[in-house]
Design a protein around this motif. Structure first.
Motif, PDB file in Angstrom:
ATOM      1  N   LEU A 198       0.860  -1.179   0.000  1.00 27.98           N
ATOM      2  CA  LEU A 198       0.000   0.000   0.000  1.00 27.98           C
ATOM      3  C   LEU A 198       0.894   1.225   0.000  1.00 27.98           C
ATOM      4  O   LEU A 198       1.833   1.320   0.791  1.00 27.98           O
ATOM      5  CB  LEU A 198      -0.888   0.040   1.245  1.00 27.98           C
ATOM      6  N   ILE A 199       0.578   2.149  -0.879  1.00 35.29           N
ATOM      7  CA  ILE A 199       1.213   3.463  -0.857  1.00 35.29           C
ATOM      8  C   ILE A 199       0.222   4.370  -0.140  1.00 35.29           C
ATOM      9  O   ILE A 199      -0.951   4.443  -0.514  1.00 35.29           O
ATOM     10  CB  ILE A 199       1.510   3.959  -2.280  1.00 35.29           C
ATOM     11  N   ALA A 200       0.671   5.024   0.912  1.00 41.05           N
ATOM     12  CA  ALA A 200      -0.220   5.807   1.783  1.00 41.05           C
ATOM     13  C   ALA A 200      -1.080   6.801   0.998  1.00 41.05           C
ATOM     14  O   ALA A 200      -2.257   6.968   1.312  1.00 41.05           O
ATOM     15  CB  ALA A 200       0.592   6.528   2.853  1.00 41.05           C
ATOM     16  N   ASN A 201      -0.535   7.418  -0.014  1.00 37.77           N
ATOM     17  CA  ASN A 201      -1.315   8.384  -0.809  1.00 37.77           C
ATOM     18  C   ASN A 201      -2.553   7.744  -1.427  1.00 37.77           C
ATOM     19  O   ASN A 201      -3.580   8.401  -1.568  1.00 37.77           O
ATOM     20  CB  ASN A 201      -0.456   9.002  -1.913  1.00 37.77           C
ATOM     21  N   ASP A 202      -2.448   6.475  -1.800  1.00 39.67           N
ATOM     22  CA  ASP A 202      -3.609   5.784  -2.368  1.00 39.67           C
ATOM     23  C   ASP A 202      -4.723   5.628  -1.341  1.00 39.67           C
ATOM     24  O   ASP A 202      -5.900   5.670  -1.681  1.00 39.67           O
ATOM     25  CB  ASP A 202      -3.208   4.416  -2.919  1.00 39.67           C
ATOM     26  N   LEU A 203      -4.348   5.445  -0.094  1.00 39.42           N
ATOM     27  CA  LEU A 203      -5.325   5.307   0.979  1.00 39.42           C
ATOM     28  C   LEU A 203      -6.068   6.621   1.228  1.00 39.42           C
ATOM     29  O   LEU A 203      -7.274   6.629   1.437  1.00 39.42           O
ATOM     30  CB  LEU A 203      -4.640   4.850   2.267  1.00 39.42           C
ATOM     31  N   PHE A 204      -5.346   7.725   1.144  1.00 42.83           N
ATOM     32  CA  PHE A 204      -5.942   9.010   1.471  1.00 42.83           C
ATOM     33  C   PHE A 204      -6.969   9.474   0.452  1.00 42.83           C
ATOM     34  O   PHE A 204      -7.720  10.409   0.703  1.00 42.83           O
ATOM     35  CB  PHE A 204      -4.849  10.063   1.695  1.00 42.83           C
ATOM     36  N   LYS A 205      -7.049   8.816  -0.681  1.00 40.47           N
ATOM     37  CA  LYS A 205      -8.082   9.132  -1.672  1.00 40.47           C
ATOM     38  C   LYS A 205      -9.473   8.791  -1.138  1.00 40.47           C
ATOM     39  O   LYS A 205     -10.468   9.290  -1.629  1.00 40.47           O
ATOM     40  CB  LYS A 205      -7.819   8.375  -2.969  1.00 40.47           C
ATOM     41  N   PHE A 206      -9.530   7.939  -0.108  1.00 41.72           N
ATOM     42  CA  PHE A 206     -10.806   7.529   0.459  1.00 41.72           C
ATOM     43  C   PHE A 206     -11.338   8.518   1.496  1.00 41.72           C
ATOM     44  O   PHE A 206     -12.467   8.391   1.946  1.00 41.72           O
ATOM     45  CB  PHE A 206     -10.681   6.140   1.109  1.00 41.72           C
ATOM     46  N   ILE A 207     -10.553   9.496   1.886  1.00 39.46           N
ATOM     47  CA  ILE A 207     -10.977  10.448   2.908  1.00 39.46           C
ATOM     48  C   ILE A 207     -12.262  11.169   2.489  1.00 39.46           C
ATOM     49  O   ILE A 207     -13.168  11.343   3.284  1.00 39.46           O
ATOM     50  CB  ILE A 207      -9.851  11.457   3.234  1.00 39.46           C
ATOM     51  N   HIS A 208     -12.344  11.569   1.245  1.00 38.99           N
ATOM     52  CA  HIS A 208     -13.507  12.308   0.763  1.00 38.99           C
ATOM     53  C   HIS A 208     -14.598  11.400   0.206  1.00 38.99           C
ATOM     54  O   HIS A 208     -15.636  11.880  -0.212  1.00 38.99           O
ATOM     55  CB  HIS A 208     -13.081  13.320  -0.304  1.00 38.99           C
ATOM     56  N   HIS A 209     -14.358  10.114   0.191  1.00 37.36           N
ATOM     57  CA  HIS A 209     -15.331   9.168  -0.359  1.00 37.36           C
ATOM     58  C   HIS A 209     -15.755   8.163   0.711  1.00 37.36           C
ATOM     59  O   HIS A 209     -15.649   6.963   0.538  1.00 37.36           O
ATOM     60  CB  HIS A 209     -14.735   8.433  -1.564  1.00 37.36           C
ATOM     61  N   THR A 210     -16.229   8.684   1.812  1.00 41.93           N
ATOM     62  CA  THR A 210     -16.603   7.826   2.935  1.00 41.93           C
ATOM     63  C   THR A 210     -17.820   6.960   2.632  1.00 41.93           C
ATOM     64  O   THR A 210     -18.066   5.982   3.330  1.00 41.93           O
ATOM     65  CB  THR A 210     -16.879   8.669   4.201  1.00 41.93           C
ATOM     66  N   HIS A 211     -18.560   7.291   1.601  1.00 45.13           N
ATOM     67  CA  HIS A 211     -19.737   6.496   1.248  1.00 45.13           C
ATOM     68  C   HIS A 211     -19.344   5.196   0.543  1.00 45.13           C
ATOM     69  O   HIS A 211     -20.119   4.258   0.499  1.00 45.13           O
ATOM     70  CB  HIS A 211     -20.697   7.311   0.372  1.00 45.13           C
ATOM     71  N   LYS A 212     -18.129   5.157   0.002  1.00 44.91           N
ATOM     72  CA  LYS A 212     -17.662   3.937  -0.662  1.00 44.91           C
ATOM     73  C   LYS A 212     -17.143   2.952   0.373  1.00 44.91           C
ATOM     74  O   LYS A 212     -16.556   3.350   1.384  1.00 44.91           O
ATOM     75  CB  LYS A 212     -16.526   4.248  -1.642  1.00 44.91           C
TER      76      LYS A 212
END
Length: 182
Positions: free
Chosen positions: A106-120
């Motif tokens: 996991l690259i941490a930046n890829d994880l942070f893309k989910f911050i604004h997509h909490t519905h997913k």
């Protein structure tokens, strides 16, 4: 058309009246330049480390399996963020059962893309990268070349029996080269 020589080629041609025939001669010249203060001690140490990189093995500088900071394939988004913040690393092996079962990175930046997509629904399996596996006997110069070619900066290290021994990053190799700077 005459091909223009690069800076390093010009530099070496100006320094050496004769080209060194082997690594031993090259190290002799570099040592002589250091003694005559034509290069700094730090430059001498770095050049020497770079020249000798092909003699060092991955197992000499890797992070052992017992010290690997991992994420589990079933970890929640919040648990992943907590581990990332606590460790301050940017890349993590993703395991399934234990540290012998690496599923990817996991690259941490890829994880942070989910911050604004909490519905997913968050699933690590959707954002992890394929694990790169290398033997612990591989030379560091080859490992650096593979990092560059594959645009990958972390590899899982295995022993001769295929057991995970640890991991290595491009940062580990660079720190090994530049560690002697004072």
């Amino acid at each position: 058309m005459h091909k223009k020589k690069g800076f390093i080629t010009q530099f070496l041609n100006n320094i050496f009246s004769e080209e060194p025939e082997n690594k031993k001669e090259l190290l002799y010249f570099i040592n002589k330049f250091n003694k005559n203060q034509l290069i700094t001690k730090n430059t001498y140490k770095i050049i020497k480390e770079i020249i000798n990189i092909e003699t060092k093995k991955v197992k000499d500088i890797m992070i052992p399996r017992t010290k690997m900071i991992t994420l589990n394939i079933n970890d929640t988004f919040n648990k992943c963020v907590k581990i990332i913040i606590q460790s301050s690393y940017s890349r993590f092996p993703i395991i399934s059962y234990d540290k012998n079962h690496v599923k990817g990175f996991l690259i941490a930046n890829d994880l942070f893309k989910f911050i604004h997509h909490t519905h997913k629904k968050f699933l690590l399996t959707k954002i992890i990268k394929k694990p790169i596996i290398i033997p612990d006997s591989q030379c560091l110069n080859r490992t650096l070349k593979e990092f560059y070619l594959h645009k990958n900066f972390m590899s899982i290290v295995i022993d001769e029996f295929g057991i995970i021994n640890g991991l290595i990053t491009v940062t580990d190799i660079l720190q090994n080269i530049f560690k002697k700077i004072k």
